[in-house]
Design a protein around this motif. Structure first.
Motif, PDB file in Angstrom:
ATOM      1  N   PHE A  44       0.822  -1.203   0.000  1.00  0.00           N
ATOM      2  CA  PHE A  44       0.000   0.000   0.000  1.00  0.00           C
ATOM      3  C   PHE A  44       0.862   1.260   0.000  1.00  0.00           C
ATOM      4  CE2 PHE A  44      -2.807  -3.097   2.195  1.00  0.00           C
ATOM      5  CZ  PHE A  44      -3.808  -3.129   1.252  1.00  0.00           C
ATOM      6  N   MET A  45       2.013   1.189   0.647  1.00  0.00           N
ATOM      7  CA  MET A  45       2.818   2.405   0.803  1.00  0.00           C
ATOM      8  C   MET A  45       3.483   2.823  -0.501  1.00  0.00           C
ATOM      9  SD  MET A  45       5.914   0.853   3.051  1.00  0.00           S
ATOM     10  CE  MET A  45       6.734  -0.675   2.606  1.00  0.00           C
ATOM     11  N   ASN A  46       3.423   1.976  -1.524  1.00  0.00           N
ATOM     12  CA  ASN A  46       3.979   2.344  -2.819  1.00  0.00           C
ATOM     13  C   ASN A  46       2.982   3.122  -3.675  1.00  0.00           C
ATOM     14  OD1 ASN A  46       6.384   1.048  -2.226  1.00  0.00           O
ATOM     15  ND2 ASN A  46       5.681  -0.911  -3.049  1.00  0.00           N
ATOM     16  N   SER A  47       1.789   3.323  -3.186  1.00  0.00           N
ATOM     17  CA  SER A  47       0.738   3.991  -3.951  1.00  0.00           C
ATOM     18  C   SER A  47       0.575   5.434  -3.503  1.00  0.00           C
ATOM     19  CB  SER A  47      -0.588   3.247  -3.782  1.00  0.00           C
ATOM     20  OG  SER A  47      -0.475   1.910  -4.208  1.00  0.00           O
ATOM     21  N   GLN A  48       0.219   6.283  -4.451  1.00  0.00           N
ATOM     22  CA  GLN A  48      -0.062   7.675  -4.125  1.00  0.00           C
ATOM     23  C   GLN A  48      -1.437   7.789  -3.481  1.00  0.00           C
ATOM     24  OE1 GLN A  48       0.306   9.931  -7.723  1.00  0.00           O
ATOM     25  NE2 GLN A  48       2.552   9.856  -7.721  1.00  0.00           N
ATOM     26  N   GLN A 207      -6.481  11.144   0.919  1.00  0.00           N
ATOM     27  CA  GLN A 207      -6.609   9.879   1.630  1.00  0.00           C
ATOM     28  C   GLN A 207      -5.570   8.894   1.106  1.00  0.00           C
ATOM     29  OE1 GLN A 207     -10.529   8.269   0.973  1.00  0.00           O
ATOM     30  NE2 GLN A 207     -10.124   7.695  -1.144  1.00  0.00           N
ATOM     31  N   GLY A 208      -4.961   8.173   2.015  1.00  0.00           N
ATOM     32  CA  GLY A 208      -3.922   7.238   1.627  1.00  0.00           C
ATOM     33  C   GLY A 208      -3.457   6.433   2.818  1.00  0.00           C
ATOM     34  N   ALA A 209      -2.484   5.570   2.579  1.00  0.00           N
ATOM     35  CA  ALA A 209      -1.941   4.702   3.622  1.00  0.00           C
ATOM     36  C   ALA A 209      -0.615   5.262   4.107  1.00  0.00           C
ATOM     37  CB  ALA A 209      -1.763   3.287   3.093  1.00  0.00           C
ATOM     38  N   ILE A 210      -0.436   5.321   5.427  1.00  0.00           N
ATOM     39  CA  ILE A 210       0.785   5.817   6.035  1.00  0.00           C
ATOM     40  C   ILE A 210       1.354   4.716   6.927  1.00  0.00           C
ATOM     41  CG2 ILE A 210       1.766   7.502   7.628  1.00  0.00           C
ATOM     42  CD1 ILE A 210      -0.304   9.485   6.730  1.00  0.00           C
ATOM     43  N   GLY A 211       2.644   4.434   6.771  1.00  0.00           N
ATOM     44  CA  GLY A 211       3.275   3.423   7.611  1.00  0.00           C
ATOM     45  C   GLY A 211       4.351   2.670   6.874  1.00  0.00           C
ATOM     46  N   SER A 212       4.572   1.435   7.301  1.00  0.00           N
ATOM     47  CA  SER A 212       5.610   0.592   6.719  1.00  0.00           C
ATOM     48  C   SER A 212       5.099  -0.832   6.608  1.00  0.00           C
ATOM     49  CB  SER A 212       6.865   0.638   7.602  1.00  0.00           C
ATOM     50  OG  SER A 212       6.619  -0.005   8.840  1.00  0.00           O
ATOM     51  N   ARG A 214       5.558  -3.035   8.637  1.00  0.00           N
ATOM     52  CA  ARG A 214       5.191  -3.501   9.979  1.00  0.00           C
ATOM     53  C   ARG A 214       3.797  -3.036  10.401  1.00  0.00           C
ATOM     54  NH1 ARG A 214       8.949  -5.808   8.480  1.00  0.00           N
ATOM     55  NH2 ARG A 214      10.994  -6.068   9.464  1.00  0.00           N
ATOM     56  N   LYS A 215       3.406  -1.836   9.936  1.00  0.00           N
ATOM     57  CA  LYS A 215       2.105  -1.283  10.351  1.00  0.00           C
ATOM     58  C   LYS A 215       1.672  -0.212   9.370  1.00  0.00           C
ATOM     59  CE  LYS A 215      -1.381  -0.557  13.247  1.00  0.00           C
ATOM     60  NZ  LYS A 215      -2.183   0.307  12.361  1.00  0.00           N
ATOM     61  N   LEU A 216       0.460  -0.330   8.887  1.00  0.00           N
ATOM     62  CA  LEU A 216      -0.112   0.651   7.963  1.00  0.00           C
ATOM     63  C   LEU A 216      -1.416   1.198   8.531  1.00  0.00           C
ATOM     64  CD1 LEU A 216       0.360  -0.990   4.449  1.00  0.00           C
ATOM     65  CD2 LEU A 216       1.359   1.162   5.196  1.00  0.00           C
ATOM     66  N   ASP A 217      -1.618   2.487   8.354  1.00  0.00           N
ATOM     67  CA  ASP A 217      -2.876   3.120   8.738  1.00  0.00           C
ATOM     68  C   ASP A 217      -3.423   3.880   7.547  1.00  0.00           C
ATOM     69  OD1 ASP A 217      -3.130   2.417  11.525  1.00  0.00           O
ATOM     70  OD2 ASP A 217      -1.423   3.743  11.903  1.00  0.00           O
ATOM     71  N   ALA A 218      -4.691   3.674   7.235  1.00  0.00           N
ATOM     72  CA  ALA A 218      -5.363   4.439   6.186  1.00  0.00           C
ATOM     73  C   ALA A 218      -6.009   5.657   6.822  1.00  0.00           C
ATOM     74  CB  ALA A 218      -6.406   3.571   5.489  1.00  0.00           C
ATOM     75  N   THR A 219      -5.706   6.833   6.298  1.00  0.00           N
ATOM     76  CA  THR A 219      -6.195   8.036   6.961  1.00  0.00           C
ATOM     77  C   THR A 219      -6.305   9.190   5.979  1.00  0.00           C
ATOM     78  OG1 THR A 219      -5.825   9.506   8.861  1.00  0.00           O
ATOM     79  CG2 THR A 219      -3.895   8.853   7.576  1.00  0.00           C
ATOM     80  N   TYR A 220      -6.804  10.326   6.485  1.00  0.00           N
ATOM     81  CA  TYR A 220      -6.874  11.570   5.725  1.00  0.00           C
ATOM     82  C   TYR A 220      -5.767  12.500   6.202  1.00  0.00           C
ATOM     83  CZ  TYR A 220     -11.607  10.053   4.471  1.00  0.00           C
ATOM     84  OH  TYR A 220     -12.682   9.359   3.997  1.00  0.00           O
ATOM     85  N   VAL A 221      -5.113  13.160   5.265  1.00  0.00           N
ATOM     86  CA  VAL A 221      -4.089  14.149   5.599  1.00  0.00           C
ATOM     87  C   VAL A 221      -4.535  15.488   5.027  1.00  0.00           C
ATOM     88  CG1 VAL A 221      -1.684  14.833   5.342  1.00  0.00           C
ATOM     89  CG2 VAL A 221      -2.279  12.413   5.577  1.00  0.00           C
TER      90      VAL A 221
END
Length: 489
Positions: A44-48, A207-212, A214-221
């Protein structure tokens, strides 16, 4: 069950758990990643991220630190009860849960964007909109409500505030020792056991996924998410249940706009070095704050104990029907920045909590009692849940919605809503406060003090009036030399 059915059932359960775990922002992220590739190393972290327009609702449980201290491991039971109320009510009116942050919850309503509707011509702008020239948060935003999303969000807030008064629902699952400790800790506070502040704002977010790995969170920035949180925290300053920005307020149905009260206008870039070279204030940094006044306790007052004026028409915040004794405030009222021009006087009232039904008079009398602090009903909350049951009219068991609810503007006209709004609908409350606010920012603090004292002495306790009166007293009734005419955010 054969292997194929078992596999399908397992996949569906995994999908449901992922939807719950990732929240509203995560659903699209998961779908897009599944569509883009089938390699096992796709992350997920490879996506914009993607840009969306949303209404953001941020709410926070008051005195959560005290609750944690008293409940210890049972604090999760208590918090999840509150989360069930907030999530189920908002979800039933089109909202989506995004993030749980201990004592706080972030929810959103997805809106149309101007780009999505540019091909539809002027007809696309007929629904309620928030335009770029309308103040803070609107520099590049043109928000459109096509399905009453803002009104549904406000209705969700009203229902949540009503549901918070069902103390028994939140306390019955707790152990006796922990419950008594919590009630004793909160015994000096008026109102229900669970109290929340709520902030509502609208704007763009990524909206996107933030993390690595080990742990990803989907959120709004977005700064707009932070503004919703700022509005929630400001409810403590003004002593109100909810605050909304002008960007959200403009998305409401015009009738509901008039039902809201302008509380203040704040300059978010409040530092001198952030002002322009000539000292001019950038109008884009000014945010008007509104609230929706509610007297929830009025729902459970017997007709013989309440006011006999329940059927009188409502006078909204923009009403021009001023009684003779208020004519002296006319010049002050005219100084306010015009936001709305017309006035509609209507009768309206609340609904049954959780299931969207109007309660009959007999049902109101059968409501189960809640525990309240001394000074409100004379009951010592520290004695437990049952201490007040013999003194107060019963309230029905709280039933939360389990699916989508039909929305209609008529919900604002029910009997219960009129009870909640009755004490604010005498024709003078909104106008007196508006006059005081205009005078305060026009540096006429003598008249402002008179208006705010009138609200407090002749009517009832009002948080915003108390806030401005204390500001006046803090400066001995004299505006400071650097007074700008705007509050500082």
């Amino acid at each position: 069950m054969d292997d194929r059915s078992f596999l399908m059932s397992t996949i569906l359960r995994i999908g449901s758990l992922m939807k719950v775990g990732f929240g509203s922002a995560g659903v699209e992220i998961i779908r897009n990643n599944l569509e883009k590739g089938h390699k096992k190393d796709v992350l997920f972290m490879n996506s914009q991220g993607s840009t969306v327009n949303c209404i953001f609702l941020f709410c926070d449980i008051r005195q959560f630190t005290d609750a944690t201290e008293c409940l210890q491991e049972e604090v999760f039971v208590f918090t999840n009860k509150v989360a069930a109320v907030v999530h189920s009510i908002c979800h039933s009116y089109g909202g989506m849960a995004n993030k749980n942050i201990g004592d706080a919850f972030l929810l959103s309503w997805l809106l149309d964007s101007s780009e999505q509707n540019s091909s539809m011509g002027e007809s696309a702008l007929l629904p309620f909109t928030s335009s770029p020239s309308s103040g803070f948060g609107g520099h590049n935003d043109h928000l459109i409500c096509r399905n009453n999303e803002a009104d549904k969000a406000l209705l969700s807030v009203v229902k949540i505030c009503c549901a918070l008064h069902h103390d028994k629902y939140y306390l019955e699952s707790l152990g006796e020792t922990r419950r008594k400790a919590l009630l004793k800790k909160l015994s000096k506070r008026n109102g229900p056991v669970v109290q929340m502040g709520i902030g509502m704002h609208a704007g763009k977010a990524v909206q996107g996924a933030i993390g690595s790995q080990r742990k990803l969170d989907a959120t709004y920035v977005s700064e707009h998410v932070e503004l919703a949180e700022y509005l929630e925290s400001s409810t403590k300053r003004y002593g109100v249940k909810c605050l909304m920005s002008a960007a959200f307020h403009r998305l409401l149905n015009p009738t509901n706009q008039r039902r809201c009260r302008k509380v203040d206008q704040v300059l978010l870039s409040a530092d001198d070095e952030e002002l322009s070279d000539d000292g001019e204030i950038d109008e884009g940094d000014i945010m008007e704050l509104y609230t929706y006044d509610m007297d929830i306790e009025a729902l459970w007052v017997k007709p013989s104990e309440g006011s006999t004026k329940a059927s009188k028409p409502e006078v909204t915040s923009e009403s021009q029907d001023i009684r003779p004794k208020m004519q002296k405030t006319k010049s002050g009222r005219n100084t306010e920045q015009p936001a709305l021009k017309k006035t509609i006087r209507r009768q309206f009232s609340v609904f049954g909590i959780g299931i969207g039904k109007t309660l009959s008079a007999s049902a109101v009398e059968e409501r189960t009692s809640s525990v309240r602090a001394p000074g409100m009903d004379g009951t010592d909350r520290s004695k437990g849940i049952d201490a007040a049951e013999d003194k107060k009219p019963h309230r029905p068991e709280l039933v939360l919605p389990t699916g989508p609810q039909m929305y209609s503007q008529k919900v604002w006209l029910t009997e219960d809503m009129r009870k909640i709004r009755n004490k604010y609908s005498d024709g003078l409350f909104f106008q007196n406060y508006k006059s005081g606010l205009n005078s305060f920012y026009a540096r006429d603090w003598d008249h402002a003090k008179q208006c705010f004292e009138s609200q407090l002495n002749e009517r009832f306790e009002d948080g915003p009036s108390r806030y401005f009166l204390e500001k006046i007293q803090e400066h001995n009734g004299i505006p400071p030399r650097n007074f700008t005419g705007y509050g500082k955010g």
